[in-house]
Design an enzyme around this catalytic site. Sequence first.
Site, PDB file in Angstrom:
ATOM      1  N   GLY A 125      51.288   8.264  -7.617  1.00  0.00           N
ATOM      2  CA  GLY A 125      52.175   7.824  -8.700  1.00  0.00           C
ATOM      3  C   GLY A 125      53.645   8.082  -8.449  1.00  0.00           C
ATOM      4  N   THR A 126      54.068   7.992  -7.194  1.00  0.00           N
ATOM      5  CA  THR A 126      55.501   8.148  -6.909  1.00  0.00           C
ATOM      6  C   THR A 126      55.992   6.957  -6.084  1.00  0.00           C
ATOM      7  OG1 THR A 126      57.223   9.525  -5.918  1.00  0.00           O
ATOM      8  CG2 THR A 126      55.027   9.696  -4.929  1.00  0.00           C
ATOM      9  N   CYS A 143      74.694  27.878 -26.075  1.00  0.00           N
ATOM     10  CA  CYS A 143      74.152  29.194 -25.741  1.00  0.00           C
ATOM     11  C   CYS A 143      74.460  30.178 -26.866  1.00  0.00           C
ATOM     12  CB  CYS A 143      74.820  29.644 -24.441  1.00  0.00           C
ATOM     13  SG  CYS A 143      74.424  31.302 -23.916  1.00  0.00           S
ATOM     14  N   HIS A 155      61.272  19.382  -9.537  1.00  0.00           N
ATOM     15  CA  HIS A 155      62.441  18.923 -10.294  1.00  0.00           C
ATOM     16  C   HIS A 155      62.587  19.624 -11.638  1.00  0.00           C
ATOM     17  CE1 HIS A 155      62.338  14.960  -7.751  1.00  0.00           C
ATOM     18  NE2 HIS A 155      62.839  15.991  -7.085  1.00  0.00           N
ATOM     19  N   GLN A 159      56.814  16.144  -8.985  1.00  0.00           N
ATOM     20  CA  GLN A 159      58.222  15.834  -9.266  1.00  0.00           C
ATOM     21  C   GLN A 159      58.415  15.731 -10.780  1.00  0.00           C
ATOM     22  OE1 GLN A 159      59.665  12.517  -6.419  1.00  0.00           O
ATOM     23  NE2 GLN A 159      57.453  12.422  -6.312  1.00  0.00           N
ATOM     24  N   CYS A 189      76.843  30.844 -18.443  1.00  0.00           N
ATOM     25  CA  CYS A 189      76.355  32.185 -18.071  1.00  0.00           C
ATOM     26  C   CYS A 189      74.994  32.148 -17.394  1.00  0.00           C
ATOM     27  CB  CYS A 189      76.324  33.116 -19.291  1.00  0.00           C
ATOM     28  SG  CYS A 189      75.009  32.757 -20.457  1.00  0.00           S
ATOM     29  N   ASN A 223      48.445   4.365  -6.036  1.00  0.00           N
ATOM     30  CA  ASN A 223      49.517   3.724  -6.790  1.00  0.00           C
ATOM     31  C   ASN A 223      49.085   2.274  -7.043  1.00  0.00           C
ATOM     32  OD1 ASN A 223      52.169   2.544  -7.481  1.00  0.00           O
ATOM     33  ND2 ASN A 223      53.045   4.390  -6.589  1.00  0.00           N
TER      34      ASN A 223
HETATM   35  C1  BJW Z   1      51.527   4.529 -11.161  1.00  0.00           C
HETATM   36  C2  BJW Z   1      50.926   4.208 -12.382  1.00  0.00           C
HETATM   37  C3  BJW Z   1      49.621   4.702 -12.587  1.00  0.00           C
HETATM   38  C4  BJW Z   1      52.882   3.354 -12.381  1.00  0.00           C
HETATM   39  N1  BJW Z   1      49.020   5.417 -11.629  1.00  0.00           N
HETATM   40  N2  BJW Z   1      50.930   5.239 -10.233  1.00  0.00           N
HETATM   41  C5  BJW Z   1      67.736  11.759   2.149  1.00  0.00           C
HETATM   42  C6  BJW Z   1      67.943  10.409   2.224  1.00  0.00           C
HETATM   43  C7  BJW Z   1      68.627   9.728   1.196  1.00  0.00           C
HETATM   44  C8  BJW Z   1      69.110  10.427   0.087  1.00  0.00           C
HETATM   45  C9  BJW Z   1      68.894  11.769   0.014  1.00  0.00           C
HETATM   46  C10 BJW Z   1      68.230  12.431   1.042  1.00  0.00           C
HETATM   47  N3  BJW Z   1      68.153  13.743   0.702  1.00  0.00           N
HETATM   48  C11 BJW Z   1      68.759  13.921  -0.487  1.00  0.00           C
HETATM   49  C12 BJW Z   1      69.220  12.732  -0.943  1.00  0.00           C
HETATM   50  C13 BJW Z   1      69.984  12.516  -2.201  1.00  0.00           C
HETATM   51  C14 BJW Z   1      69.098  12.376  -3.422  1.00  0.00           C
HETATM   52  C15 BJW Z   1      68.185  11.164  -3.245  1.00  0.00           C
HETATM   53  O1  BJW Z   1      67.015  11.268  -2.986  1.00  0.00           O
HETATM   54  N4  BJW Z   1      68.733   9.983  -3.429  1.00  0.00           N
HETATM   55  C16 BJW Z   1      67.988   8.731  -3.266  1.00  0.00           C
HETATM   56  C17 BJW Z   1      67.570   8.151  -4.623  1.00  0.00           C
HETATM   57  C18 BJW Z   1      68.859   7.755  -2.514  1.00  0.00           C
HETATM   58  N5  BJW Z   1      68.338  13.602  -3.673  1.00  0.00           N
HETATM   59  C19 BJW Z   1      68.868  14.637  -4.331  1.00  0.00           C
HETATM   60  O2  BJW Z   1      70.014  14.624  -4.724  1.00  0.00           O
HETATM   61  C20 BJW Z   1      67.963  15.844  -4.566  1.00  0.00           C
HETATM   62  N6  BJW Z   1      68.633  17.048  -4.205  1.00  0.00           N
HETATM   63  C21 BJW Z   1      68.918  17.357  -2.950  1.00  0.00           C
HETATM   64  O3  BJW Z   1      68.625  16.635  -2.017  1.00  0.00           O
HETATM   65  O4  BJW Z   1      69.541  18.569  -2.808  1.00  0.00           O
HETATM   66  C22 BJW Z   1      70.115  18.895  -1.546  1.00  0.00           C
HETATM   67  C23 BJW Z   1      71.566  18.510  -1.582  1.00  0.00           C
HETATM   68  C24 BJW Z   1      72.385  19.052  -2.548  1.00  0.00           C
HETATM   69  C25 BJW Z   1      73.726  18.723  -2.551  1.00  0.00           C
HETATM   70  C26 BJW Z   1      74.227  17.833  -1.615  1.00  0.00           C
HETATM   71  C27 BJW Z   1      73.382  17.285  -0.665  1.00  0.00           C
HETATM   72  C28 BJW Z   1      72.031  17.631  -0.651  1.00  0.00           C
HETATM   73  C29 BJW Z   1      67.628  16.010  -6.040  1.00  0.00           C
HETATM   74  C30 BJW Z   1      66.797  14.902  -6.580  1.00  0.00           C
HETATM   75  C31 BJW Z   1      66.614  15.081  -8.086  1.00  0.00           C
HETATM   76  C32 BJW Z   1      65.825  13.939  -8.723  1.00  0.00           C
HETATM   77  N7  BJW Z   1      65.871  14.060 -10.142  1.00  0.00           N
HETATM   78  C33 BJW Z   1      65.154  13.114 -10.989  1.00  0.00           C
HETATM   79  C34 BJW Z   1      65.520  13.396 -12.468  1.00  0.00           C
HETATM   80  C35 BJW Z   1      64.859  14.687 -12.950  1.00  0.00           C
HETATM   81  C36 BJW Z   1      65.286  15.018 -14.332  1.00  0.00           C
HETATM   82  C37 BJW Z   1      64.676  14.164 -15.410  1.00  0.00           C
HETATM   83  O5  BJW Z   1      63.489  13.871 -15.400  1.00  0.00           O
HETATM   84  O6  BJW Z   1      65.423  13.793 -16.277  1.00  0.00           O
HETATM   85  O7  BJW Z   1      63.737  13.272 -10.766  1.00  0.00           O
HETATM   86  S1  BJW Z   1      65.443  11.388 -10.609  1.00  0.00           S
HETATM   87  C38 BJW Z   1      63.813  10.873 -10.947  1.00  0.00           C
HETATM   88  O8  BJW Z   1      63.203  10.353  -9.730  1.00  0.00           O
HETATM   89  C39 BJW Z   1      63.017  12.148 -11.300  1.00  0.00           C
HETATM   90  C40 BJW Z   1      61.727  11.937 -10.543  1.00  0.00           C
HETATM   91  O9  BJW Z   1      61.058  13.169 -10.351  1.00  0.00           O
HETATM   92  C41 BJW Z   1      62.187  11.270  -9.286  1.00  0.00           C
HETATM   93  C42 BJW Z   1      61.110  10.515  -8.555  1.00  0.00           C
HETATM   94  O10 BJW Z   1      60.634   9.446  -9.312  1.00  0.00           O
HETATM   95  P1  BJW Z   1      59.080   9.092  -9.279  1.00  0.00           P
HETATM   96  O11 BJW Z   1      58.296  10.187  -9.841  1.00  0.00           O
HETATM   97  O12 BJW Z   1      58.703   8.624  -7.937  1.00  0.00           O
HETATM   98  O13 BJW Z   1      59.017   7.895 -10.371  1.00  0.00           O
HETATM   99  P2  BJW Z   1      59.299   6.330 -10.181  1.00  0.00           P
HETATM  100  O14 BJW Z   1      59.510   5.769 -11.538  1.00  0.00           O
HETATM  101  O15 BJW Z   1      60.320   6.060  -9.173  1.00  0.00           O
HETATM  102  O16 BJW Z   1      57.915   5.773  -9.605  1.00  0.00           O
HETATM  103  C43 BJW Z   1      56.727   5.762 -10.383  1.00  0.00           C
HETATM  104  C44 BJW Z   1      55.605   5.191  -9.539  1.00  0.00           C
HETATM  105  O17 BJW Z   1      54.415   5.269 -10.299  1.00  0.00           O
HETATM  106  C45 BJW Z   1      55.795   3.713  -9.169  1.00  0.00           C
HETATM  107  O18 BJW Z   1      55.611   3.563  -7.764  1.00  0.00           O
HETATM  108  C46 BJW Z   1      54.685   3.001  -9.946  1.00  0.00           C
HETATM  109  O19 BJW Z   1      54.149   1.881  -9.252  1.00  0.00           O
HETATM  110  C47 BJW Z   1      53.662   4.104 -10.075  1.00  0.00           C
HETATM  111  N8  BJW Z   1      52.713   3.986 -11.205  1.00  0.00           N
HETATM  112  N9  BJW Z   1      51.733   3.497 -13.137  1.00  0.00           N
HETATM  113  C48 BJW Z   1      49.622   5.694 -10.490  1.00  0.00           C
HETATM  114  N10 BJW Z   1      48.892   4.455 -13.752  1.00  0.00           N
HETATM  115 ZN    ZN Z   2      75.804  31.305 -22.003  1.00  0.00          ZN
END
Ligand code: BJW
Ligand code: ZN
Length: 250
Positions: free
Chosen positions: A186-187, A146, A117, A99, A128, A212
């Site tokens: 790590g998610t 652009c 992502h 991710q 465009c 994690n």
């Molecule tokens: C350690 C550590 C160490 C610390 N070792 N571990 C079903 C149910 C409910 C909602 C939805 C669903 N399906 C879709 C949705 C909507 C939405 C969603 O999920 N919402 C929920 C939040 C409620 N999803 C979407 O909108 C997605 N698109 C989609 O579904 O398209 C279809 C659609 C389109 C139109 C209409 C309807 C449907 C897109 C999701 C895009 C997520 N984007 C982001 C930003 C990316 C850009 C950027 O980086 O700027 O992605 S949000 C952010 O969260 C980023 C990450 O990839 C993502 C996940 O986070 P992650 O990686 O889990 O990080 P953390 O911080 O949450 O956790 C870190 C972990 O590490 C912790 O647990 C720590 O303990 C641990 N850790 N140190 C190992 N040393």
């Molecule tokens: Zn353009």
Amino acid sequence: MLSQSLLEALSSAQSICVLTGAGVSAESGVPTFRSAGGIWEKFRPEDFARFESFIRNPELVWEWYHYRKKVIREVMPNPGHIALAQMQDLVPDFTLVTQNVDGLHARAGSRNVIELHGNITRSYCVDCGLFAGEEEQAVFERTPRCKTCGGLLRPDVVWFGELLPAGAFGKAMEAARRCDVFLSVGTSGVVYPAASIPLAARSAGAYVVEINPEYTDLSPRMNETILGPSGEILPLLVTHLTQRASHEPT
Ligand code: BJW
Ligand code: ZN
């Protein structure tokens, strides 16, 4: 340190699939999204990582992305990234799904990473659709535009409500459904559809392990959770897979 069940699963695994999140880059110095005290407390991803927020205030959003791009340029892959790069050569079928948008897996040597992502190092035009060339990316502009049509450039990342890159989710699900061992590393498991991938692996019969330092929303649905940092745990798995490889008949 590793459970007997995991050691047994690894000993016979022909296919391994891994899903990583921000925690895998934490030990490199890249802040996670949802940790207490992190900068994302001020910019909640659920509010900020949206196209509407970008259009409302592209300068503010770009300020945030310029900052993160700078952080990522200045850090290095950590032992967790390196262990995953080593793992790809220790099992016949290996798939790394991330991710993360930081590109650190590729910098550690991982091949064919499925980036659910997107990737923060690329940008494209909202009008465009053309991707910015490397020269344009290198030039620091507060709100880059652009060179072809003058439209706003945006980072090539997936914001909430946006579709994942074509084919990425399908490939990840296929790998999850055919693997013997699945690692969710790590998610926090709160963002979908990514969080459904380990669940699909479990339903298909894989041994599913979370790595994690804290329990997550996914923990109750895993075969086991190893509480610890990925930079310490993943190298232990590599050691076991390496020993296995050295005992295999040639
Ligand atoms: C350690 C550590 C160490 C610390 N070792 N571990 C079903 C149910 C409910 C909602 C939805 C669903 N399906 C879709 C949705 C909507 C939405 C969603 O999920 N919402 C929920 C939040 C409620 N999803 C979407 O909108 C997605 N698109 C989609 O579904 O398209 C279809 C659609 C389109 C139109 C209409 C309807 C449907 C897109 C999701 C895009 C997520 N984007 C982001 C930003 C990316 C850009 C950027 O980086 O700027 O992605 S949000 C952010 O969260 C980023 C990450 O990839 C993502 C996940 O986070 P992650 O990686 O889990 O990080 P953390 O911080 O949450 O956790 C870190 C972990 O590490 C912790 O647990 C720590 O303990 C641990 N850790 N140190 C190992 N040393
Ligand atoms: Zn353009």
